[in-house]
Write a protein that holds these residues in place. Structure first.
Motif, mmCIF file in Angstrom:
data_model
loop_
_atom_site.group_PDB
_atom_site.id
_atom_site.type_symbol
_atom_site.label_atom_id
_atom_site.label_comp_id
_atom_site.label_asym_id
_atom_site.label_seq_id
_atom_site.Cartn_x
_atom_site.Cartn_y
_atom_site.Cartn_z
ATOM 1 N N MET D 1 0.862 -1.188 0.000
ATOM 2 C CA MET D 1 0.000 0.000 0.000
ATOM 3 C C MET D 1 0.904 1.245 0.000
ATOM 4 O O MET D 1 0.714 2.156 -0.797
ATOM 5 N N PHE D 2 1.901 1.233 0.875
ATOM 6 C CA PHE D 2 2.676 2.455 0.987
ATOM 7 C C PHE D 2 3.662 2.560 -0.171
ATOM 8 O O PHE D 2 3.910 3.651 -0.689
ATOM 9 N N ASN D 3 4.202 1.344 -0.629
ATOM 10 C CA ASN D 3 5.216 1.508 -1.687
ATOM 11 C C ASN D 3 4.588 1.958 -3.003
ATOM 12 O O ASN D 3 5.221 2.592 -3.830
ATOM 13 N N VAL D 4 3.270 1.722 -3.150
ATOM 14 C CA VAL D 4 2.624 2.251 -4.351
ATOM 15 C C VAL D 4 2.628 3.781 -4.292
ATOM 16 O O VAL D 4 2.845 4.465 -5.283
ATOM 17 N N PHE D 5 2.404 4.300 -3.078
ATOM 18 C CA PHE D 5 2.411 5.760 -2.885
ATOM 19 C C PHE D 5 3.770 6.319 -3.321
ATOM 20 O O PHE D 5 3.868 7.223 -4.154
ATOM 21 N N ILE D 6 4.833 5.694 -2.799
ATOM 22 C CA ILE D 6 6.191 6.183 -3.118
ATOM 23 C C ILE D 6 6.454 5.992 -4.601
ATOM 24 O O ILE D 6 7.024 6.869 -5.271
ATOM 25 N N GLN D 7 5.963 4.868 -5.152
ATOM 26 C CA GLN D 7 6.183 4.603 -6.583
ATOM 27 C C GLN D 7 5.594 5.730 -7.439
ATOM 28 O O GLN D 7 6.249 6.271 -8.323
ATOM 29 N N VAL D 8 4.356 6.122 -7.125
ATOM 30 C CA VAL D 8 3.705 7.165 -7.930
ATOM 31 C C VAL D 8 4.482 8.474 -7.784
ATOM 32 O O VAL D 8 4.802 9.147 -8.781
ATOM 33 N N VAL D 9 4.853 8.808 -6.551
ATOM 34 C CA VAL D 9 5.570 10.071 -6.333
ATOM 35 C C VAL D 9 6.904 10.022 -7.078
ATOM 36 O O VAL D 9 7.246 10.929 -7.851
ATOM 37 N N ARG D 10 7.628 8.886 -6.937
ATOM 38 C CA ARG D 10 8.950 8.780 -7.568
ATOM 39 C C ARG D 10 8.830 8.913 -9.082
ATOM 40 O O ARG D 10 9.562 9.645 -9.736
ATOM 41 N N GLN D 11 7.793 8.235 -9.615
ATOM 42 C CA GLN D 11 7.630 8.245 -11.076
ATOM 43 C C GLN D 11 7.374 9.665 -11.568
ATOM 44 O O GLN D 11 7.941 10.123 -12.546
ATOM 45 N N ASP D 12 6.516 10.389 -10.837
ATOM 46 C CA ASP D 12 6.197 11.765 -11.245
ATOM 47 C C ASP D 12 7.426 12.646 -11.195
ATOM 48 O O ASP D 12 7.709 13.409 -12.120
ATOM 49 N N LEU D 13 8.185 12.510 -10.080
ATOM 50 C CA LEU D 13 9.384 13.359 -9.957
ATOM 51 C C LEU D 13 10.362 13.020 -11.085
ATOM 52 O O LEU D 13 10.899 13.909 -11.748
ATOM 53 N N LEU D 14 10.508 11.723 -11.351
ATOM 54 C CA LEU D 14 11.437 11.287 -12.409
ATOM 55 C C LEU D 14 11.000 11.885 -13.741
ATOM 56 O O LEU D 14 11.777 12.495 -14.477
ATOM 57 N N ALA D 15 9.713 11.756 -14.017
ATOM 58 C CA ALA D 15 9.204 12.256 -15.302
ATOM 59 C C ALA D 15 9.445 13.762 -15.399
ATOM 60 O O ALA D 15 9.847 14.277 -16.439
ATOM 61 N N ALA D 16 9.233 14.470 -14.281
ATOM 62 C CA ALA D 16 9.365 15.936 -14.325
ATOM 63 C C ALA D 16 10.825 16.316 -14.510
ATOM 64 O O ALA D 16 11.163 17.209 -15.280
ATOM 65 N N PHE D 17 11.742 15.588 -13.810
ATOM 66 C CA PHE D 17 13.151 15.982 -13.933
ATOM 67 C C PHE D 17 13.686 15.710 -15.331
ATOM 68 O O PHE D 17 14.678 16.292 -15.750
ATOM 69 N N ARG D 18 12.987 14.807 -16.044
ATOM 70 C CA ARG D 18 13.491 14.500 -17.396
ATOM 71 C C ARG D 18 13.379 15.724 -18.287
ATOM 72 O O ARG D 18 14.225 15.976 -19.124
ATOM 73 N N HIS D 19 12.285 16.517 -18.093
ATOM 74 C CA HIS D 19 12.320 17.757 -18.901
ATOM 75 C C HIS D 19 12.078 18.916 -17.948
ATOM 76 O O HIS D 19 11.031 19.081 -17.371
ATOM 77 N N GLN D 20 13.130 19.694 -17.763
ATOM 78 C CA GLN D 20 13.197 20.698 -16.704
ATOM 79 C C GLN D 20 12.157 21.795 -16.844
ATOM 80 O O GLN D 20 11.692 22.349 -15.872
ATOM 81 N N SER D 21 11.773 22.091 -18.101
ATOM 82 C CA SER D 21 11.000 23.342 -18.259
ATOM 83 C C SER D 21 9.776 23.343 -17.362
ATOM 84 O O SER D 21 9.424 24.342 -16.773
ATOM 85 N N ALA D 22 9.147 22.174 -17.205
ATOM 86 C CA ALA D 22 7.876 22.178 -16.463
ATOM 87 C C ALA D 22 8.086 22.658 -15.042
ATOM 88 O O ALA D 22 7.199 23.245 -14.442
ATOM 89 N N ILE D 23 9.309 22.456 -14.501
ATOM 90 C CA ILE D 23 9.504 22.855 -13.104
ATOM 91 C C ILE D 23 9.841 24.333 -13.022
ATOM 92 O O ILE D 23 9.370 25.037 -12.151
ATOM 93 N N LEU D 24 10.657 24.783 -13.980
ATOM 94 C CA LEU D 24 11.156 26.153 -13.832
ATOM 95 C C LEU D 24 10.085 27.188 -14.177
ATOM 96 O O LEU D 24 10.081 28.279 -13.632
#
Lengths: 68, 248, 212, 222
Positions: D1-24
C-alpha cells in the motif's frame, strides 16, 4: 400613503435615482432569467422536432431502397 | 433507497408532477409580490436616518436570503444526487444554479446602489457584500462547469461535486471575510447592520421575502422541466409530448 | 465469469445500445465487432466500470462491479486506445510502474519480458523516442507478468506489425486456455481456435427502437 | 500500500526531472510577477513593505494556478490516468500521491525563493519567518483544492479559464489568513492564531480533498 403626491413618490425623498436604479436593474435581471428559461424550452422542442424530421427522412430513404 | 422506482417512470412522472405544482407557486408569488412592493415603496414610513433610500431593502434583503436559500437547495440536491445516485437531483442542481446567480447579482447590485447614498461610495468592501460577491463567483464557476460538458449526465455530476465542495468552503470564506473586514476597518464605515425595523416596515419585507421564495420555487420547477426535456430527448414520452405540441 | 444484464448506454442524449445481455465464461475470447461509432469503446468503458450505464448492470463473479470496485480491479487488465505509457520514462521504468500499480508477479525478469515483446535493446530509452508501435508493445508487456484473469483490450492490434500481431494472438490464446477471459474489439480477422472463440456483432440502434 | 504511494511520487518526480521546463516555469512566473509590482507602484519602501505579504501570496497563488494544468493533463493524454483509476489501490490514495509530487515540484521551489523576493519588496526581516511558514502550510491547501478543480476540468478542451474560476473563490480564506499572519508578524504582533487556523484548514483539506478529487476524476474520465 407616505408621500403627498405621485411626483413626490417618484422623487423618493431625493434618492429617486438610486431606488429606481436598484429596482430597474433587479426587474431587468429577473426578466432576462425568465426569457432565457422560456427560450431554452422552445429550443429543446425545436431540437426534438428536427430530429423527428431527420429520422423520417432516413426511414423514407430506407423504404425507397428496400422496395427498389 | 430510491432504486425501487424504475428509472424510466421517474423522469416522466416528475415532469408531470412539476407541471402540476408550477401554477400553485405562481398563484402564491404574484399577489404577495404586488402587495409587498406597493406597501413597501409607497405606504411604509421613511426611515428617520436614511430617508426613502432604505426602500431598497425590500429587494436587497429578500434577494440576499434567496441567494443563500437557492444554494442550500442546490447543496441538498447535490448530496442526494451523489450519495444515492439519483439523476433527477443532479438536474435540480443544474436548474437552480442560474436562479441563485441572478438573486446574488440582484442582492449585490441593490446593496451597492443602497451603499452609495449612505456612504458615498458605489462599492464598499463590507463583509456581507464581499461574501455575496464570492458567492456569485462560486455560482458562476458551477454554471460554467455545467456548460463545459457536452454530456449532460456528467455535467450534472461534476456540478454537484463542485456544489458540495462549495458548501464546505462558503462558511469558511464568510468567516474569513468577516474577520478580514473587521481587521481592515480603515475609515470608520458604519457597520452595514440591520436598521431596527418598525412593524409597518417589517410586514411588507416579510411579504417580499415570501414572494421571492415562491418565485424561486416556480423558477426551479420551470428550469427543472427544461433539464428533464434536455436529458430525456431520446425517450418516447418526450417524443410524444413534442408531437402532441406540434399537432396542438 | 463476466456478465451484463440488460445494459443500456446513452451518450449525450443518444442511445448507443439497449437491453444488451452478455455472458463470457472462463476460457472464452469475446470478439466485439461493429461499424465505427456504434459504441464499442463505450461498451468496454461500461465493462471496466470507468463509466456508468443509463440502466442495467455489469457482474463479475456474480457480483456487481460497482459494489466491489477494488477486488474487481485486482482481476482486470485494461488496454485502451491510449497506451498508458509515460513518454518521459524508459520502457523499463514504465514496466516497473505497471508491476507496482497492478497485482503482478514481481519475480519476473523485465528484460526477458521486453525481449518477448520485441523491445530488446530499447529497454532504457525514454519512450518518447520510440515509435507508436513500440510504445504499444510496452503496454502489451504487461500481459507477460500480470495475474489478472480478465483482459479487456480496445483494438490491441493497432500500429502493430505482422509478427507482433502473431505473438499477441498466441498470448491471448494461451491466456484463455489457462482459464482466463479476453474481451477485445478489433477490425482485424482473428485466427483463434473455435473452442474458445465467441463473437458479438454490435449493430447501430435502428430508428424504431431508438426510443427507450 | 505504501510503496505504491512512493512509486507514484517517484515516477512523477522522475518524469518531471526528465524535462526541466515544467519545473522552472512556475518559478520564473512567480519572480516576474513579484518584480512587476515595484515597477508598477514605485519604489517607496514603506509602501512596498505594506503590500509585500499580499503581493507575494497572490503571486504564489497565480503560479500554483498556472502549474495545475500539468497535474493530470499529461496523464490524461497518455492514458496513464485511466490506468491509475483501474488499479486495485484506492484512487484517493493514488491521487494524494500525485498531488504531493506536484506540490514538491511547484510550490516547494516557490517557498525556497520567497525570502529573496521578500527582500525585493523590502519586507521587514522578522516577517520572513512568518511568510515562509504560511507558504509552507498554505500552498499544500492550494494544491489540494486546485486538484479538485483540475480533476473536474481535465476532460475538457478549454479547461484553463474554468479552472481559475472554480479554484480562486476556494482559495480566498487561505490568502486572507496568510497575509494577515505576515502583516501581524511585520508589525511585531503575535501571528500564531492565523497560522493555527491555516493548519486546521490543511488538516481538513488533507482528509477530505482526495475523496473529492477521486469522485471528480470518476466523473470527467467516464
Amino acid at each position: 400613503m407616505a408621500f403627498t403626491s405621485f411626483s413626490d413618490f417618484l422623487a423618493m425623498g431625493g434618492y429617486s435615482f438610486y431606488v429606481w436604479l436598484a429596482y430597474g436593474v433587479s426587474l431587468l435581471s429577473v426578466i432576462t432569467l425568465i426569457s432565457h428559461s422560456v427560450l431554452t424550452r422552445k429550443k429543446i422542442f425545436k431540437q426534438v422536432a428536427q430530429r423527428l424530421q431527420r429520422e423520417k427522412r432516413i426511414k423514407a430513404a430506407n423504404n425507397r431502397e428496400h422496395n427498389l | 433507497m430510491l432504486k425501487w422506482l424504475h428509472p424510466y417512470a421517474k423522469a416522466e412522472h416528475s415532469y408531470a408532477l412539476a407541471g402540476k405544482l408550477m401554477p400553485w407557486f405562481l398563484i402564491l408569488t404574484i399577489p404577495s409580490f404586488l402587495v409587498g412592493i406597493v406597501w413597501g415603496l409607497a405606504f411604509a414610513p421613511a426611515d428617520y436616518q436614511q430617508g426613502d433610500s432604505f426602500r431598497i431593502i425590500y429587494i436587497h434583503v429578500p434577494a440576499a436570503m434567496m441567494a443563500m436559500a437557492a444554494y442550500s437547495t442546490m447543496a441538498i440536491a447535490a448530496f442526494v444526487g451523489l450519495v444515492w445516485q439519483v439523476r433527477l437531483a443532479e438536474m435540480a442542481v443544474a436548474a437552480t444554479a442560474p436562479i441563485g446567480a441572478v438573486y446574488t447579482f440582484i442582492a449585490l447590485f441593490t446593496g451597492a446602489a443602497w451603499g452609495k447614498p449612505m456612504w458615498g461610495a458605489w462599492w464598499v468592501w463590507d463583509a456581507r457584500l464581499t461574501s455575496e460577491l464570492i458567492l456569485l463567483f462560486v455560482y458562476m464557476g458551477i454554471i460554467a462547469l455545467y456548460n463545459a460538458f457536452s454530456d449532460k449526465v456528467l455535467a450534472g455530476r461534476a456540478a454537484s461535486i463542485l456544489t458540495l465542495v462549495g458548501v464546505i468552503n462558503l462558511p469558511i470564506i464568510h468567516f474569513s471575510v468577516v474577520w478580514w473586514n473587521t481587521l481592515h476597518q480603515g475609515a470608520t464605515i458604519t457597520k452595514f447592520e440591520q436598521p431596527s425595523i418598525a412593524t409597518e416596515m417589517l410586514i411588507p419585507l416579510l411579504m417580499m421575502i415570501f414572494s421571492f421564495a415562491t418565485f424561486l420555487g416556480f423558477m426551479i420547477l420551470y428550469r427543472f422541466r427544461n433539464e428533464l426535456l434536455q436529458r430525456e430527448q431520446h425517450r418516447a414520452w418526450v417524443v410524444k409530448l413534442v408531437q402532441a405540441k406540434q399537432r396542438g | 465469469m463476466l456478465e451484463c444484464k440488460d445494459l443500456t448506454c446513452v451518450r449525450e442524449q443518444r442511445v448507443l445500445f439497449k437491453q444488451l445481455n452478455l455472458i463470457v465464461k472462463p476460457g472464452e475470447i469475446l470478439h466485439i465487432e461493429g461499424p465505427n461509432g456504434v459504441g464499442k469503446s463505450s461498451l468496454l468503458a461500461l465493462l471496466t466500470g470507468l463509466s456508468s450505464a443509463y440502466s442495467g448492470d455489469v457482474y463479475w463473479q456474480q457480483q456487481k462491479i460497482t459494489a466491489q470496485r477494488e477486488t474487481y480491479y485486482q482481476d482486470l487488465l485494461y488496454l485502451g486506445h491510449k497506451s498508458g505509457v509515460k513518454a518521459e520514462l524508459t520502457a523499463l521504468e514504465n514496466c516497473q510502474g505497471f508491476q507496482r500499480l497492478y497485482s503482478s508477479q514481481t519475480d519476473v525478469d523485465l528484460y526477458d519480458v521486453l525481449l518477448k515483446v520485441g523491445l530488446v535493446g530499447y529497454e532504457d530509452i525514454p519512450a518518447a523516442q520510440l515509435s507508436a508501435g513500440q510504445q504499444r508493445r510496452i503496454a502489451l508487456a504487461r500481459m507477460y507478468f500480470t495475474e489478472c484473469k480478465l483482459w479487456i483490450l480496445d483494438e490491441p492490434f493497432t500500429s502493430l506489425d505482422k509478427e507482433a500481431i502473431k505473438s499477441l494472438e498466441t498470448c491471448l490464446i494461451k491466456h484463455a486456455q489457462q482459464g482466463g477471459i479476453v474481451v477485445l474489439t478489433t477490425h482485424q480477422a482473428l485466427s483463434i481456435p473455435e473452442a474458445n472463440y465467441k463473437k458479438l456483432f454490435l449493430t447501430k440502434a435502428t430508428v424504431e427502437e431508438h426510443y427507450v | 500500500m505504501f510503496n505504491v504511494f512512493i512509486q507514484v511520487v517517484r515516477q512523477d518526480l522522475l518524469a518531471a526531472f526528465r524535462h526541466q521546463s515544467a519545473i522552472l516555469n512556475p518559478i520564473w512566473f512567480f519572480i516576474i510577477v513579484v518584480t512587476l509590482f515595484p515597477l508598477g507602484l514605485g519604489t517607496d519602501p514603506t509602501l512596498l513593505s505594506r503590500i509585500a505579504p499580499g503581493v507575494i501570496w497572490v503571486a504564489a497563488l497565480l503560479a500554483a494556478l498556472l502549474s495545475f494544468e500539468r497535474l493530470f493533463k499529461d496523464d490524461y493524454i497518455d492514458g496513464s490516468l485511466e490506468q491509475m483509476m483501474l488499479s486495485p489501490y484506492p484512487l484517493a490514495w493514488l491521487v494524494s500521491a500525485k498531488v504531493l509530487a506536484h506540490w514538491l515540484l511547484t510550490s516547494l521551489p516557490i517557498l525556497i525563493i520567497s525570502p529573496l523576493l521578500a527582500i525585493f519588496l523590502s519586507l521587514q526581516i522578522d516577517a520572513f519567518y512568518a511568510l515562509s511558514l504560511t507558504l509552507l502550510i498554505g500552498t499544500p491547501i492550494l494544491s489540494l483544492l486546485g486538484a479538485i478543480g483540475v480533476a473536474l476540468t481535465v476532460g475538457l478542451r478549454k479547461g484553463g479559464i474554468l479552472l481559475s474560476l472554480i479554484m480562486l473563490p476556494l482559495s480566498i480564506p487561505i490568502l486572507i489568513f496568510s497575509t494577515m499572519a505576515v502583516e501581524a508578524a511585520a508589525s511585531g504582533q503575535d501571528y500564531l492564531g492565523f497560522v493555527l487556523l491555516l493548519a486546521a484548514m490543511l488538516v481538513g483539506a488533507i482528509t477530505l480533498a482526495p475523496f473529492a478529487i477521486a469522485a471528480a476524476l470518476r466523473v470527467s474520465i467516464s
